[in-house]
Design an enzyme around this catalytic site. Structure first.
Site, mmCIF file in Angstrom:
data_model
loop_
_atom_site.group_PDB
_atom_site.id
_atom_site.type_symbol
_atom_site.label_atom_id
_atom_site.label_comp_id
_atom_site.label_asym_id
_atom_site.label_seq_id
_atom_site.Cartn_x
_atom_site.Cartn_y
_atom_site.Cartn_z
ATOM 1 C CD GLN A 1 -3.608 7.661 -4.906
ATOM 2 O OE1 GLN A 1 -3.725 8.885 -4.873
ATOM 3 N NE2 GLN A 1 -2.961 6.984 -3.961
ATOM 4 C CG ASP B 1 -1.695 1.249 1.425
ATOM 5 O OD1 ASP B 1 -2.477 1.578 0.523
ATOM 6 O OD2 ASP B 1 -1.531 1.916 2.465
ATOM 7 C CG ASP C 1 -1.091 7.857 0.279
ATOM 8 O OD1 ASP C 1 0.072 8.070 -0.106
ATOM 9 O OD2 ASP C 1 -2.093 8.211 -0.356
#
Length: 195
Positions: free
Chosen positions: A57, A12, A14
């Site tokens: 996103q 992943d 963030d």
């Protein structure tokens, strides 16, 4: 002819690889790696692991930034990885807003299934790591070996804790460096079906 077991890690972005800002990553200047994360990926690369990123996103679907901006963010990420001696082979992302009902927005498994198809492996051969229950749920739904790092959304558990809602099958690590230690301590790569 025996088939080698792939060493393919899906990370992943963030909260796992980079800081998780409260208000999205709006441009390249907002993308900052977590301490030791790039070096951890470099060690994994050196140990024979291939690495890809899989990330929601939502900001794209919500119109908070465009593809050119996202590409610029990932260009910065790739430059910083290269400076640390690390390499990410591909970036998979869900561009949809939460209300679009797609199958690629985590906790849905679509991104992991895309990775498996692109690399020609079964989803069960992927190793996945994220910082949230959404990441865990998506990886488990795809059938991946699943790991959680306590660097983002569940950082309050860092230093010995384990979120109570975390399934027993999910390994928990303080950060990517600790995950790298675990993965690199595994026996040498063998043929499929080897103990």
């Amino acid at each position: 002819m025996p088939v080698r077991i792939p060493r393919l890690l899906v990370v992943d972005r963030d909260g796992t690889l980079s800081r998780d800002p409260e208000d999205y990553v709006h441009g390249p200047e907002d993308w900052e790696p977590l301490p030791g994360a790039l070096e951890a990926l470099a060690r994994l690369n050196e140990g024979g692991w291939r690495i890809v990123v899989a990330s929601n996103q939502t900001g794209l679907g919500r119109g908070l930034f465009d593809m050119a901006t996202l590409n610029a963010v990932h260009a910065r990420m790739h430059r910083m990885l290269a400076q640390a001696g690390a390499r990410v082979e591909a970036v998979f992302f869900c561009p949809h807003a939460p209300d679009e009902g797609c199958d690629c927005r985590k906790p849905a498994p679509g991104l992991f299934l895309q990775v498996a198809r692109r690399f020609g492996v079964a989803p069960q051969q992927l190793v996945a790591v994220g910082d949230s229950m959404r990441d865990v749920q998506a990886a488990l739904a795809a059938g991946c070996e699943t790991h959680l790092v306590l660097t983002g959304q569940l950082a309050a558990w860092r230093g010995g804790g384990r979120p109570p809602e975390l399934p027993a099958a999910v390994a928990c690590h303080d950060d990517l460096a600790a995950l790298a230690d675990t993965l690199l301590a595994r026996p040498a790569q063998g043929e499929e079906g080897a103990a």
